[in-house]
Scaffold this motif. Structure first.
Motif, PDB file in Angstrom:
ATOM      1  N   GLN B 244       0.833  -1.190   0.000  1.00  0.00           N
ATOM      2  CA  GLN B 244       0.000   0.000   0.000  1.00  0.00           C
ATOM      3  C   GLN B 244       0.871   1.245   0.000  1.00  0.00           C
ATOM      4  OE1 GLN B 244      -0.899   2.649   2.028  1.00  0.00           O
ATOM      5  NE2 GLN B 244      -2.816   3.188   0.975  1.00  0.00           N
ATOM      6  N   LEU B 245       1.888   1.213   0.839  1.00  0.00           N
ATOM      7  CA  LEU B 245       2.770   2.371   0.963  1.00  0.00           C
ATOM      8  C   LEU B 245       3.462   2.670  -0.365  1.00  0.00           C
ATOM      9  CD1 LEU B 245       4.064   4.400   3.061  1.00  0.00           C
ATOM     10  CD2 LEU B 245       6.009   2.837   3.084  1.00  0.00           C
ATOM     11  N   ASP B 248       0.906   3.814  -3.047  1.00  0.00           N
ATOM     12  CA  ASP B 248       0.233   5.058  -2.675  1.00  0.00           C
ATOM     13  C   ASP B 248       1.235   6.206  -2.558  1.00  0.00           C
ATOM     14  OD1 ASP B 248      -1.854   6.743  -1.808  1.00  0.00           O
ATOM     15  OD2 ASP B 248      -1.374   6.322   0.305  1.00  0.00           O
ATOM     16  N   ALA B 249       2.200   6.037  -1.684  1.00  0.00           N
ATOM     17  CA  ALA B 249       3.088   7.157  -1.357  1.00  0.00           C
ATOM     18  C   ALA B 249       4.084   7.460  -2.463  1.00  0.00           C
ATOM     19  CB  ALA B 249       3.816   6.866  -0.040  1.00  0.00           C
TER      20      ALA B 249
END
Lengths: 663, 336, 198
Positions: B244-245, B248-249
Motif C-alpha cells: 500500500q505504501l 500510494d506514497a
C-alpha cells in the motif's frame, strides 16, 4: 549323515573384492565352519564365468560335495546359473544356496573391516541353512497358448500382430471404443514426418481382421487369477448399445444424433463428437458406442433418433455390460500414458489464456482429420498465428511436478516447429533447457529445423502472460524467459504458445499393477524385471510390459518393446510347459486344527477345505509360495518348502555366529 | 467467538494506521477477537536477514516465543495456536522462521541458544502463522462475510492486489495458487465489488527498493498501476502495508519519473470490508491515502446497477472450447 | 613471464578457482538451500521482475558460485536488487532457496565490504540499528537518515509525500520502544556470536 559343504566366494571383479576381503572370508569359512561340514572354501574372480562354474562342478565330483554355498550377488541374478552347474555335476539344484555379499554387503558398506565381518556372518548363515535344504523337484505345468494383451496402442498392436502371425491366439483388450491409442491422434511422426494415420491404420486393420486376434474394445480387465501359463481373467465388455452383429458401420446414427459433446479423449477437448460415436473415421472396429451419460434418451427418456434411422436395426438400448471369462497363458500390459495436465503449471497460463495449447491439442489442430481440418489457428477458430512459442519440459524435469525427463518432448517440439513453419510461415521459437535428440536421425532433424529458421532460446520459460508492458506486447501472449546463453531476460510476444507437456503414468496404473500383481516405480511406471537386461519382463512370471506403461518413450521404442514382449511370450508358449519353482506351502494334516484362518488369505486361491477330514489342503499347482498362510497358521501346521522353520532358524543362528567355536 | 493471537507489525501503528483502524471495525460483526502479542518486536523486515542470519532469525523467533507463552491464556477453552499478521512481510518472516527452524535443525538449535539468553524458547511447529486474509476466507468464510454486507460495493471496479510475500513461498500450502490466487478476488466479490481479473495480482511492488534503488521500484510500481488503469479499475485493494505504501506514497514520484499522470488509489481490503459492512469512511481511515480514493468511492452508495455484458451466442462451431477450469480438488488428486 | 596487466586480471586469467565457495554459501543459508542442484535452466532469471537492473541474472550468479569466482560474486549487485518476491523460488524446478541464498550473499558481501554501491547495505544497517535500539522500526528516523546520506537530491521531490504522510498521521514523530529492550539486547548479542557452520 554329515553334509560335505563347498563355499565359493566371488570377487565380482572389484564389485565385492573392493570392499570385502574375499580371501579372508574364504579362509575363515574353511577354518571356522569346518565343524559344520565345510570341507572346501575358495575365492574366485568371477564365479559366474564358465571357469567359475566348472570349479564347482569339479569339486562336486572330486570331493563329493553334497551342499554348495556361493557368496556372490543377489539370487535374482545368478541363482539359476549355479543351480544348473550343480545339476550338471549330478547334485540336486535346490541344495545350492546363494549368500548375497554384493547387494547386501559390498554395495552398501564402505568400511572394509565391517563389511568383511558382515560377509562372514552372511556366509555362515547360508552354510547353516543349506544343510537344512531338501532336494526338491521342479513342478511342471502346461502353458495355455493364448495371450492377453491389455492396451491397443501401437505397442499392444505390434505385440498382438507378432504373436498372431506366429500362429497363436491373442485377446486384445482396449478401454476406448477403438484401438490405435495416442498415435491415432497425431498428424506427423518424427523424425521422418510420416503421416501417423498412414502408417498406423494398416496395422490397426490387420489387427482388426486377423483370424488369430480377438478384439475386445470398450472393455476393461476386472479380475485376474492364476499364474504363469494358467491365468484366468475376467473382462468387462461395456455396453455399446449397438449390436455388433447387425451394425455395418455406416455412420448414419452419428449423423442423426442431435447431441453434441466435447470430445475430451480423442480430440483432446478441442473438438466435438456426438453422443453416439466412433472416435475417428478409421476406427477399428468401426462400430460406434453410445455415451450413456450424454445420450438424450438415457437422460430424458425420449429421442431415439439413432434407432429410428439405423438401416439395420442395430441400436439396442437394452444392452448391458457383459463379463467375459478367459484362460490365457501370458499377459502383455501395454496400457500407455496420460498427458501431463498442463493446467497445473499455473505460470504457463494453460486454461487461463485461450491461445496457450497443449501438445495433444496441437496434434489435433495440425491434423487434417482434426477439428480445423489441419488449419493451425488460434482458439477463435480463424486467425492464423504470426508467431508461435513452443515450450519444452512442461511438467517434466521439475520437482514441483514430475522429476523425470519425458523423452519425447524435445523431438515433439521440433516437429511442431516444422509444422508451424511449413503451414503458416510464422516465426517459431523453441524454449528448451537442454536439447535431447539422441537417436537415429533425430539430431539431423534438429539441424533441419534450425535450417528452416526456427529460433531457439535456451531457458526454461518463467511465465506466459497477457499483461503487456508496452505497445509491442499489447494483445499478445508474452513469453518471459531468461535467454541463458545471452544471460538476459527476454519478453517475447507471440500469438500462440504450445506446451510440450510431459508424459505421465496412467491415472490408474497403480491399480492395474495391483490387479496383475506387478509393481510400479514411485512415479507410477510399471517396473521391469531388470532395467537393462530384462526390460519387458516383470517380477511376476508370465506378465510382460511394453510401451509407455513402462516409462516415457517414442513410437520406435514402443514398437520395439511390443515386439520384444511378444518374443518373450512366444518363448514361453513354445516351451509348452513351464517349470515352477518347487517352493510351495504344504499342510501337515496331523497338526491342522481346521480353524480355516488361512482359507480366505490365499491370493492365488490355492487353499481349499476338506469337509470330510476337517482339515485344509493346498493345491501345489496353484500355490506360488508367497508364505502368507505359513505366517498366518496359529497351529504352525503349514510350512513352506524351501523356507521351512528349520531352514530359517538355522540361517538366523548362522548369521548370529552361534555354535561357532572361537579359537 | 473466533480468537487468535495478533502480531500487528510496526507499520500498523504508523504508515498503515488505516489498516488497523478498519480492521478494528470488522472484528465485532465477524465475531473475531484478536489478542496482541505482548511486547512484540519488529520482525526485521527484509533488512536484517541480509545482515546477519542468526540474529535475524532470533529477532523473529522472540515474537514466536512470546506468542507461545501467551497462547494458552487467550481463552479459557484450550487457547489458540494461531498467530495472525495483517502484514505480508511480517507473515512471511514469522512463517519462514518457524519453517526453517524445522527444516534445518541446526538453525533451530542456534536460535534457541540465542533466545535462552533472554530466558525464552521456541519449539518450531508449535504455532500456526497465518495471514489475516487467510483467516477471513477460510475460517470465517465468505458466506458469513456476505451476511454482514449492508452496503454492497456494486459497481466499484477494483483490482485485487495480493502482492508477493503472501502467496509465496507458501510453505504450508494455504493458498489456492502461487501465481493467480483467487482468495482476495472471492472476498471482494462477496462484498459485491466489481472485481477485475488482474494478472499482475502477485507481482512485486518493489519492496524496499523504493528506498535503495528507486528506479527499479518505480518500474515495478508503474507496471502495477498501469495494469490496473488499463483494465479500468477505480482503485486497487491491498493486503499488505508495504504494498500500500509503495503504490500510494510513491505514485507521485513514479509519475514524475515516467512523465505519466496515473491516479490509482489503493485501499486496504479491510477498508472496503468496513464500507460494505456499512461503516463510514472516516471510521475506516479513508482519506489517509495520498492518492485520494474519493472519486473512486463516489461510485458506492449511488444506485449503480451491476452492468453485466450480455452473453453473445457463439457462432456455431466457430470458436474452439477452452479446457475445464483447474480446481483445488484436482490439484490434490494430481499430486496423490 | 609477461606481467599480469590490469586487463588480464579483470579477465580473470590469474583467478584461482575457489571451489569451497558453493558449499560455504549453501551452509550459511537458512533451510536446506539445494544450491548444488541448480541445472542452469534460467527459471530464476526469467522470473525476476528486477532482472533488468541486475549485473548478472541469478542463474549466472549461481554458475559463478560454482566456478568459485568469489570476488565477482560478492561484488555483484544482484542480491541487492533482489526484491524477495519469491517468484523464482516457487517456480525453480530444483527447489533452490534462491531468495535466501541472496540474503546469504548480502551478508557475506557486507562482511568483506565487497559491494559496489553502499546504498542498500547502509539502508539495511540503519534499519537494523533502529530495531536494535528500539525493538521496533522507526520510519521517520530511518528515512531522514537514509535520504540525507544517499538521496539528498531526491529530498525536494519527496517532500510533498513526506508532508502528506505527516499531516495524515502516517508517520510517528517519535520512536516506539518495546518494554523488554534489555531482554532483546541479550538475545541479539548472544545471537551475534553464533553462525551456521554445518
Amino acid at each position: 549323515m554329515t553334509e560335505r559343504v563347498g563355499v565359493y566366494v566371488c570377487h565380482c571383479g572389484s564389485n565385492i573384492a573392493g570392499v570385502v576381503d574375499v580371501v579372508d572370508v574364504a579362509n575363515w569359512a574353511a577354518e571356522k565352519l569346518g565343524r559344520r561340514g565345510v570341507i572346501i572354501a575358495r575365492d574366485y574372480k568371477f564365479m559366474c564365468s564358465s571357469l567359475g562354474q566348472e570349479l564347482i562342478e569339479k569339486d562336486i565330483k572330486e570331493l563329493g560335495l553334497t551342499r554348495i554355498v556361493v557368496a556372490a550377488c543377489s539370487p535374482h541374478l545368478h541363482e539359476k546359473t549355479f543351480r544348473i552347474a550343480a545339476k550338471n555335476a549330478g547334485l540336486n539344484p535346490y541344495l545350492v544356496e546363494l549368500a548375497s555379499i554384493r547387494e547386501q554387503v559390498s554395495w552398501v558398506h564402505t568400511d572394509k573391516a565391517v563389511a568383511t565381518a558382515k560377509a562372514k556372518a552372511v556366509v555362515s548363515g547360508a552354510v547353516s541353512r543349506v544343510i537344512e535344504n531338501q532336494a526338491l523337484e521342479e513342478i511342471k505345468v502346461p502353458i495355455n497358448p493364448n495371450t492377453l494383451i491389455v492396451g491397443g496402442g501401437i505397442a499392444g498392436i505390434q505385440a498382438a500382430l507378432e504373436i498372431a502371425n506366429a500362429g497363436f491366439h491373442v485377446y486384445l483388450v482396449e478401454r476406448e471404443p477403438s484401438i490405435g491409442g495416442h498415435m491415432s491422434q497425431f498428424d506427423k511422426t518424427f523424425p521422418t514426418l510420416d503421416c501417423s494415420a498412414c502408417i498406423l491404420t494398416p496395422r490397426m486393420v490387420e489387427a482388426g481382421t486377423h483370424p488369430n486376434i480377438t478384439l475386445l474394445t470398450w472393455s476393461e480387465v476386472t479380475k485376474v487369477t492364476g499364474y504363469v501359463g494358467n491365468f484366468n481373467v475376467t473382462i468387462k465388455k461395456k455396453a455399446r448399445f449397438v449390436n455388433e452383429e447387425l451394425c455395418t458401420g455406416c455412420g448414419i446414427c452419428q449423423e442423426k444424433c442431435p447431441k453434441k459433446v466435447i470430445d475430451e479423449v480423442y480430440e483432446a477437448g478441442l473438438g466435438y463428437r456426438k453422443a453416439v460415436y466412433t472416435p475417428f473415421a478409421q476406427a477399428v472396429p468401426n462400430f460406434p458406442v453410445m455415451d450413456k451419460e450424454n445420450c438424450t434418451y438415457f437422460i430424458k427418456g425420449t429421442c431415439k433418433a439413432c434407432e429410428k434411422f439405423c438401416p439395420t436395426g442395430a441400436i439396442d438400448f437394452k444392452q448391458e455390460d457383459q463379463l467375459i471369462n478367459l484362460d490365457v497363458g501370458n499377459v502383455i500390459l501395454a496400457t500407455g500414458y496420460d498427458l501431463f495436465d498442463a493446467r497445473r503449471v499455473r505460470n504457463d497460463g494453460y486454461g487461463r489464456l485461450p491461445n496457450v495449447f497443449t501438445s495433444l491439442e496441437f496434434e489435433r489442430l495440425s491434423n487434417a482429420a482434426g477439428p480445423t481440418n489441419g488449419n493451425i489457428v488460434l482458439r477463435d477458430g480463424k486467425s492464423t498465428p504470426k508467431s508461435v512459442g513452443i515450450i519444452h519440459c512442461v511438467g517434466s524435469r521439475d520437482r514441483n511436478f514430475n522429476n523425470y525427463c519425458s523423452v519425447i518432448c524435445c523431438m515433439q517440439g521440433l516437429k511442431f516447429a516444422h509444422l508451424v513453419h511449413e503451414r503458416t510461415g510464422a516465426t517459431v521459437y523453441n524454449f528448451y533447457i537442454d536439447m535431447r535428440t539422441a537417436y537415429k536421425a533425430y539430431d539431423e532433424f534438429y539441424q533441419r529445423v534450425l535450417e528452416e529458421g526456427t529460433l531457439f532460446v535456451r531457458g526454461k520459460v518463467a511465465e506466459v502472460t497477457d499483461a503487456a508492458r508496452n505497445e509491442r506486447e499489447k494483445g499478445k501472449l508474452i513469453i518471459q524467459v531468461e535467454d541463458t546463453l545471452a544471460s538476459k531476460q527476454r519478453r517475447i510476444p507471440v500469438d500462440m504458445v504450445i506446451l510440450s507437456s510431459g508424459l505421465q503414468p496412467r491415472r490408474d496404473s497403480k491399480d492395474v499393477g495391483k490387479l496383475f500383481g506387478i509393481s510400479c516405480s514411485t512415479d507410477g511406471w510399471f517396473t521391469e524385471k531388470h532395467p537393462k537386461l530384462d526390460p519387458v519382463a516383470t517380477m511376476t512370471e508370465g506378465i510382460f510390459i511394453a510401451g509407455c506403461a513402462q516409462g516415457p518413450k517414442d513410437i520406435p521404442s514402443s514398437v520395439a518393446q511390443g515386439a520384444a514382449a511378444s518374443a518373450r511370450v512366444l518363448d514361453k508358449i513354445l516351451q509348452k510347459e513351464v517349470a515352477l519353482e518347487p517352493v510351495r506351502a504344504s499342510v501337515d494334516k496331523a497338526t491342522c486344527s481346521g480353524c480355516r484362518i488361512c482359507n480366505g488369505l490365499c491370493p492365488f486361491n490355492a487353499i481349499s477345505f476338506i469337509e470330510d477330514d476337517q482339515v485344509t489342503e493346498i493345491n501345489p499347482a496353484l500355490c506360488q509360495g508367497c508364505g502368507t498362510c505359513v505366517a498366518a497358521c496359529p497351529a504352525g501346521a503349514i510350512s513352506g518348502t524351501g523356507f521351512s522353520n528349520e531352514q530359517i532358524i538355522a540361517q538366523i543362528d548362522g548369521l548370529l555366529m552361534k555354535n561357532l567355536e572361537m579359537v | 467467538m473466533n480468537k487468535y493471537l495478533l502480531y500487528p507489525g510496526c507499520s500498523m501503528d504508523s504508515s498503515a494506521r488505516a489498516y488497523l483502524e478498519s480492521l478494528n471495525t470488522i472484528l465485532e460483526p465477524l465475531d473475531l477477537q484478536l489478542d496482541e502479542i505482548e511486547d512484540w518486536n519488529c520482525c526485521g523486515a527484509t533488512e536484517y536477514l541480509g545482515i546477519n542470519l542468526i540474529p535475524a532469525y532470533s529477532l523473529i523467533a522472540r515474537n514466536l516465543a512470546l506468542a507461545t507463552k501467551q497462547m494458552d491464556s487467550v481463552n479459557g477453552t484450550g487457547g489458540t495456536r494461531t498467530v495472525i499478521t495483517p502484514c505480508s512481510a511480517c507473515y512471511l518472516n514469522l512463517a519462514k522462521a518457524d519453517h526453517y527452524m524445522q527444516e534445518r535443525p541446526a538453525l533451530g538449535a542456534k536460535v534457541n541458544e540465542a533466545l535462552s539468553a533472554g530466558g525464552l524458547e521456541y519449539k518450531p511447529g508449535t504455532l500456526d502463522v497465518r495471514h489475516l486474509l487467510d483467516i477471513l476466507v477460510y475460517d470465517i468464510g465468505l458466506d458469513a462475510i456476505k451476511r454482514k454486507v449492508t452496503r454492497p460495493l456494486n459497481g466499484l471496479k477494483v483490482v485485487p492486489y495480493m502482492g508477493c510475500m503472501l502467496p509465496r513461498p507458501d510453505y504450508k500450502h494455504r493458498w489456492s495458487d502461487h501465481e493467480h490466487p483467487t482468495e482476495l478476488d472471492d472476498l471482494l466479490r462477496a462484498l459485491g465489488a466489481d472485481v477485475i481479473d488482474y494478472p499482475l495480482t502477485t507481482e512485486c511492488c518493489g519492496g524496499h527498493m523504493t528506498q535503495i534503488g528507486p528506479e527499479t521500484a518505480f518500474e515495478l510500481i508503474r507496471r502495477l498501476i498501469a495494469g490496473a488503469h488499463e483494465r479500468g479499475a477505480y482503485l486497487m485493494a491491498a493486503v499488505c502495508p508495504m504494498c500500500q505504501l509503495n503504490i500510494d506514497a510513491y505514485q507521485l514520484e513514479t509519475n514524475r519519473f515516467f512523465h505519466t499522470h496515473y491516479h490509482m488509489p489503493i485501499l486496504f481490503f479491510t477498508q472496503l470490508m468496513g464500507l460494505a459492512f456499512g461503516r463510514e469512511p472516516a471510521e475506516l481511515g479513508i482519506g489517509a491515502e495520498l492518492v485520494s480514493a474519493r472519486n473512486a468511492l463516489a461510485h458506492i452508495g449511488v444506485e449503480v446497477p451491476v452492468t453485466q455484458e450480455p452473453a453473445t451466442p457463439r457462432k456455431k462451431d466457430e470458436g474452439l472450447p477452452m479446457p475445464r477450469r483447474w480446481t483445488r480438488h484436482e490439484e490434490k488428486e494430481a499430486v496423490k | 613471464m609477461p606481467q599480469m596487466t590490469d586487463e588480464r586480471v579483470r579477465a580473470g586469467l590469474n583467478r584461482e578457482e575457489d571451489l569451497s565457495l558453493l558449499n560455504e554459501v549453501s551452509v550459511k543459508t537458512a533451510g536446506v538451500s539445494h544450491l548444488e542442484m541448480c541445472i542452469q535452466c534460467g527459471t530464476c532469471g526469467g522470473s525476476c521482475p528486477a532482472a533488468m537492473d541486475m549485473d548478472h541474472t541469478p542463474r549466472m550468479l549461481f554458475a559463478m558460485l560454482r566456478a568459485g569466482m568469489r570476488e565477482e560474486v560478492l561484488r555483484s549487485n544482484t542480491p541487492w536488487i533482489c526484491v524477495s518476491c519469491y517468484h523464482c523460488v516457487v517456480r525453480c524446478p530444483q527447489e533452490v532457496h534462491i531468495a535466501d541464498v541472496m540474503y546469504t550473499l548480502k551478508g557475506m558481501a557486507i562482511k568483506v565490504k565487497l559491494y559496489s554501491d553502499s546504498t542498500a547495505p547502509h539502508f539495511s544497517q540503519t534499519f537494523v540499528d533502529m530495531v536494535e535500539t528500539y525493538g521496533r522500526s522507526f520510519e521517520l528516523g530511518l528515512a531522514s537518515r537514509h535520504y540525507l546520506k544517499h538521496f539528498p537530491l531526491r529530498l525536494p521531490g519527496i517532500m510533498p509525500m513526506g508532508f502528506g504522510m505527516l499531516t495524515k498521521g502516517r508517520i510517528d514523530v517519535a520512536p516506539r520502544r518495546i518494554k523488554q529492550m534489555k531482554q532483546l539486547k541479550a538475545i541479539l548479542s548472544r545471537a551475534k556470536k553464533l553462525e551456521l557452520t554445518s
